[in-house]
Design an enzyme around this catalytic site. Structure first.
Site, PDB file in Angstrom:
ATOM      1  N   HIS B 119       5.049   0.050  -3.041  1.00  0.00           N
ATOM      2  CA  HIS B 119       5.427   0.933  -4.158  1.00  0.00           C
ATOM      3  C   HIS B 119       4.834   2.326  -3.954  1.00  0.00           C
ATOM      4  O   HIS B 119       5.524   3.336  -4.027  1.00  0.00           O
ATOM      5  CB  HIS B 119       4.913   0.335  -5.484  1.00  0.00           C
ATOM      6  CG  HIS B 119       5.097   1.234  -6.673  1.00  0.00           C
ATOM      7  ND1 HIS B 119       6.141   1.103  -7.569  1.00  0.00           N
ATOM      8  CD2 HIS B 119       4.369   2.294  -7.123  1.00  0.00           C
ATOM      9  CE1 HIS B 119       6.046   2.046  -8.511  1.00  0.00           C
ATOM     10  NE2 HIS B 119       4.967   2.778  -8.260  1.00  0.00           N
ATOM     11  N   GLU B 120       3.539   2.385  -3.676  1.00  0.00           N
ATOM     12  CA  GLU B 120       2.874   3.695  -3.548  1.00  0.00           C
ATOM     13  C   GLU B 120       3.462   4.510  -2.396  1.00  0.00           C
ATOM     14  O   GLU B 120       3.612   5.729  -2.497  1.00  0.00           O
ATOM     15  CB  GLU B 120       1.361   3.512  -3.351  1.00  0.00           C
ATOM     16  CG  GLU B 120       0.650   2.866  -4.546  1.00  0.00           C
ATOM     17  CD  GLU B 120       0.961   3.550  -5.875  1.00  0.00           C
ATOM     18  OE1 GLU B 120       1.018   2.847  -6.900  1.00  0.00           O
ATOM     19  OE2 GLU B 120       1.186   4.775  -5.900  1.00  0.00           O
ATOM     20  N   HIS B 123       6.253   6.637  -3.341  1.00  0.00           N
ATOM     21  CA  HIS B 123       5.846   7.962  -3.830  1.00  0.00           C
ATOM     22  C   HIS B 123       5.499   8.874  -2.651  1.00  0.00           C
ATOM     23  O   HIS B 123       5.913  10.039  -2.618  1.00  0.00           O
ATOM     24  CB  HIS B 123       4.607   7.852  -4.733  1.00  0.00           C
ATOM     25  CG  HIS B 123       4.852   7.163  -6.036  1.00  0.00           C
ATOM     26  ND1 HIS B 123       5.975   7.368  -6.808  1.00  0.00           N
ATOM     27  CD2 HIS B 123       4.104   6.257  -6.716  1.00  0.00           C
ATOM     28  CE1 HIS B 123       5.907   6.617  -7.889  1.00  0.00           C
ATOM     29  NE2 HIS B 123       4.788   5.935  -7.875  1.00  0.00           N
ATOM     30  N   HIS B 129       9.292   7.240 -10.270  1.00  0.00           N
ATOM     31  CA  HIS B 129       9.512   5.885 -10.817  1.00  0.00           C
ATOM     32  C   HIS B 129      10.979   5.649 -11.178  1.00  0.00           C
ATOM     33  O   HIS B 129      11.718   6.560 -11.489  1.00  0.00           O
ATOM     34  CB  HIS B 129       8.604   5.671 -12.029  1.00  0.00           C
ATOM     35  CG  HIS B 129       7.203   5.409 -11.626  1.00  0.00           C
ATOM     36  ND1 HIS B 129       6.103   5.866 -12.333  1.00  0.00           N
ATOM     37  CD2 HIS B 129       6.702   4.769 -10.544  1.00  0.00           C
ATOM     38  CE1 HIS B 129       5.003   5.491 -11.730  1.00  0.00           C
ATOM     39  NE2 HIS B 129       5.327   4.819 -10.645  1.00  0.00           N
TER      40      HIS B 129
END
Lengths: 80, 380
Positions: B119-120, B123, B129
């Site tokens: 997930h990170e 970014h 998101h």
């Protein structure tokens, strides 16, 4: 409110305020918190409920309170 | 999906990452594996490639810390915020921070590092998101289920909006070592890593991984990770010709030397150092030497060995001198007879590749200790 309910309510208030500050760019503007439909906090709460597909009430209902206690990514949900 | 304001993204496709420190919750090898796997989630559906660095600066600096950790977003103790990462850019840009107050695991208990890291890194690559509760970029942590593919179509659409799709895959992010490459469909069938007839052009260590060269492709394999990444050589070094002859790494200089015909290149990460290619004779070979079969550098000895037919030359880095004349391979490496295709050093052994065979040679015992298949390093 009976004392313990009032305390729970205040804890919920602090939780949601912290959440909105961290992830929705809410800035407490010093005014003591009063649930008014048009005030900044209520707007941010609606924004958050809309992002997560919750019922957009602007109120701290159980679904919203449940969600703010879940583990998550520390990055904001709205561009800061 | 959503991107950041202004749609920041990396302008290059080969990115470096560095794990600056490790959580005590997991073995370092498990952290390495989780981070590699999390990056592979994104490289499997884009042209992006990731190279690990173990020192200096990197595009994506990965660290574990509790509470205040020198950026403007302190962590909040156990639970709550688990990690955060910054959009592509210089300095903090791309960096990923993990909250040490969480219990990092490689299972479904606690907080699964692979899942949060994937997930990170979304970014770090430019995604913000997503509102889709099934997507990887949804902000709330869900109990990790290893049977469910992490990337949802929403994530793939988002990341390919920024970087396009991978030349290798059809958006499939399984961990197969065989990724069909449609642009190569005109070529003979892609090499099958598990074929018993598999031979390699060259093998070298590369920043903690092992790189196996074959025609236009390389397999990248981390000794601690079961699977391998399958890439086009050109996705790392566009100017390098296919079908290299030999390669070796001088890890203390973070340089890898790659040979083809009478020329050689020196690369650092994904960059070919200026002034290359150069001619073989500049290394001290006579001009009639037309190619190198294999080579490796022994960092402890400070010597580099070059293999040609059934002989080898050695170059002493300290005295900066090349052997006057070659020696027979079997005299210095008993049991290794005749021409070899490739060689590399791992821990205290050499691995010689000759046709479909691989010989493990113990440098202390000075003898062959195992006869292996060439695909010994792969999950076949």
């Amino acid at each position: 409110f009976p004392a313990n309910t009032r305390q729970t309510k205040e804890e919920g208030m602090q939780l949601i305020q912290k959440y909105l500050e961290n992830y929705y760019g809410f800035k407490k503007d010093g005014e003591s918190f009063v649930w008014k439909s048009n005030n900044a906090m209520t707007q941010k709460l609606k924004e958050m409920q809309e992002f997560f597909g919750l019922e957009v009430t602007g109120k701290l209902d159980s679904g919203t309170l449940d969600l703010v206690q879940k583990r998550r990514c520390g990055f904001p949900d709205v561009a800061g | 999906f959503s991107t950041f304001a202004g749609e920041p993204k990396w302008t290059k496709h080969v990115l470096t990452y560095r794990i600056v420190n490790y959580t005590p919750d997991l073995r370092p090898a498990d952290v390495n594996a989780a981070i590699r796997k999390a990056l592979r989630v994104w490289s499997s559906v884009t042209p992006l490639r990731f190279i690990q660095k173990d020192r200096g600066d990197a595009d994506i600096m990965i660290s574990f810390a509790a509470r205040d950790h020198n950026d403007f977003i302190p962590f909040d103790g156990p639970g709550g915020s688990l990690a955060h990462a910054y959009a592509p850019g210089k300095d903090f840009g791309g960096d990923a921070h993990f909250d040490e107050d969480e219990t990092w695991t490689k299972s479904t208990e606690g907080t699964n590092l692979f899942y949060v890291a994937a997930h990170e890194f979304g970014h770090s690559l430019g995604l913000s998101h997503s509102k889709d509760p099934n997507s990887l970029m949804y902000p709330v942590y869900r109990k990790y289920d290893p049977s469910v593919l992490l990337l949802h179509q929403d994530d793939i659409t988002g990341i390919q909006y920024l970087y396009g799709s991978s030349p290798n895959t059809n958006n499939d992010q399984t961990e197969s070592t065989e990724i069909k490459d449609p642009t190569e469909s005109k070529d003979p069938a892609l090499p099958n890593i598990c074929s018993s007839n598999l031979t390699f052009d060259a093998v070298t260590t590369f920043r903690g991984e092992i790189m196996f060269f074959k025609d236009k492709h390389i397999w990248r394999k981390h000794p601690a990770v079961r699977t391998a990444d399958f890439e086009l050589i050109s996705s790392f070094w566009p100017r390098l010709p296919p079908g290299v002859d030999a390669a070796y790494e001088i890890s203390e200089k973070d340089e890898t030397v790659i040979f083809k015909g009478k020329e050689f290149w020196v690369v650092r990460g994904d960059t070919i150092l200026p002034g290359y290619p150069q001619k073989l004779y500049t290394l001290g070979f006579s001009k009639d030497v037309s190619k190198i079969d294999a080579a490796f550098h022994n960092g402890i000895e400070g010597k580099t060995y070059y293999f040609i037919a059934d002989k080898f030359w050695s170059y002493d880095e300290r005295s900066q001198s090349m052997d006057k004349k070659p020696l027979l391979i079997r005299d210095a490496f008993p049991g290794i007879n005749g021409k070899i295709d490739a060689v590399f050093q791992h821990e205290n052994s050499l691995y010689f590749f000759s046709g479909r065979k691989q010989f493990e040679f113990d440098l202390n015992k000075k003898r062959v200790t195992r006869l292996l298949k060439t695909n010994f390093w792969f999950p076949c």
